[in-house]
Design a protein around this motif. Structure first.
Motif, PDB file in Angstrom:
ATOM      1  N   SER A 254      39.094 129.955 -51.785  1.00  0.00           N
ATOM      2  CA  SER A 254      38.998 128.743 -50.978  1.00  0.00           C
ATOM      3  C   SER A 254      37.537 128.469 -50.627  1.00  0.00           C
ATOM      4  CB  SER A 254      39.827 128.901 -49.704  1.00  0.00           C
ATOM      5  OG  SER A 254      39.287 129.936 -48.895  1.00  0.00           O
ATOM      6  N   ARG A 255      37.326 127.371 -49.910  1.00  0.00           N
ATOM      7  CA  ARG A 255      35.961 127.040 -49.499  1.00  0.00           C
ATOM      8  C   ARG A 255      35.408 128.062 -48.519  1.00  0.00           C
ATOM      9  NH1 ARG A 255      36.538 120.458 -48.511  1.00  0.00           N
ATOM     10  NH2 ARG A 255      37.030 119.908 -50.685  1.00  0.00           N
TER      11      ARG A 255
ATOM     12  N   TRP B  33      43.536 135.508 -53.769  1.00  0.00           N
ATOM     13  CA  TRP B  33      43.809 134.293 -54.523  1.00  0.00           C
ATOM     14  C   TRP B  33      43.008 134.264 -55.816  1.00  0.00           C
ATOM     15  CZ3 TRP B  33      47.899 131.966 -52.613  1.00  0.00           C
ATOM     16  CH2 TRP B  33      48.163 132.099 -51.246  1.00  0.00           C
TER      17      TRP B  33
END
Length: 223
Positions: free
Chosen positions: A39-40, A35
């Motif tokens: 993300s977290r 990505w």
């Protein structure tokens, strides 16, 4: 009873097929970070890797071994993921077996010893005798230091195996006691098992950290 208790740690799935050990390779199926915006969980993973890199960098000290932190960080992640996988139902805990832990500790320790004795022979001999020791105790100190060095891979393997198998046995014992309890005691049993599961999660992280830190210290002694 003890035979049934330890049968949950039996590594064989079928009479002629051993598929349980495949669980130790499940981390290879983890998706990479494709990505554009992580993300977290990716941020948490990167933060953990960088924290361990800084820890190992302090312990290694030698500027000639900068890339070796990658090996120890990978070892930490590998053991931690295998420890955590064992907490899930119906997933084999590979890190609770001496075959797995000794296969990690023995080759690493042996490679460090061979490197130290081949390249830093005088330093390795000096390491057997503590500085300032009385001459009368020197033969005994050499025997003690040699013995402590030889049992290192065994202590590493036993420490990881014992800590992983102890919590699983306790959870199994409490789970087997559930059908014989009345309805008033079941909430207490469930709450106790949740607390033990949280403790086991902490143990899974701590034992991976201890294993990798000790291996790093052993490598720094031979340089």
């Amino acid at each position: 009873m003890m035979t049934n208790l330890f049968s949950s740690f039996d590594p064989s799935s079928y009479p002629s097929l051993y598929l349980n050990w495949v669980s130790s390779l499940l981390f290879l199926l983890m998706p990479s970070m494709f990505w554009l915006i992580p993300s977290r969980w990716n941020f948490l993973w990167i933060k953990l890797i960088m924290t361990m890199h800084k820890e190992f960098k302090i312990l290694i000290k030698s500027p000639a071994n900068k890339g070796s932190t990658l090996m120890f960080t990978s070892l930490f992640m590998f053991i931690m993921l295998n420890n955590f996988l064992g907490l899930f139902p119906y997933i084999f805990t590979s890190s609770s077996h001496m075959v797995f832990t000794l296969a990690l500790s023995l080759p690493l320790w042996l490679s460090f010893m061979l490197y130290g004795w081949i390249n830093n022979t005088i330093h390795m001999f000096a390491h057997l005798v503590p500085q300032g020791a009385p001459n009368l105790l020197l033969p005994f100190l050499v025997i003690i230091e040699t013995t402590s060095s030889l049992i290192r891979p065994g202590t590493l393997a036993i420490r990881l195996t014992a800590n992983m198998i102890a919590g699983h046995l306790l959870l199994t014992l409490l789970g087997n006691a559930g059908p014989s309890l009345n309805s008033y005691m079941l909430p207490i049993l469930i709450f106790t098992q949740i607390l033990l599961l949280v403790l086991e999660s902490a143990v899974a992280l701590i034992q991976a950290y201890v294993f990798s830190i000790l291996i790093t210290l052993y490598s720094s002694e031979v340089n």
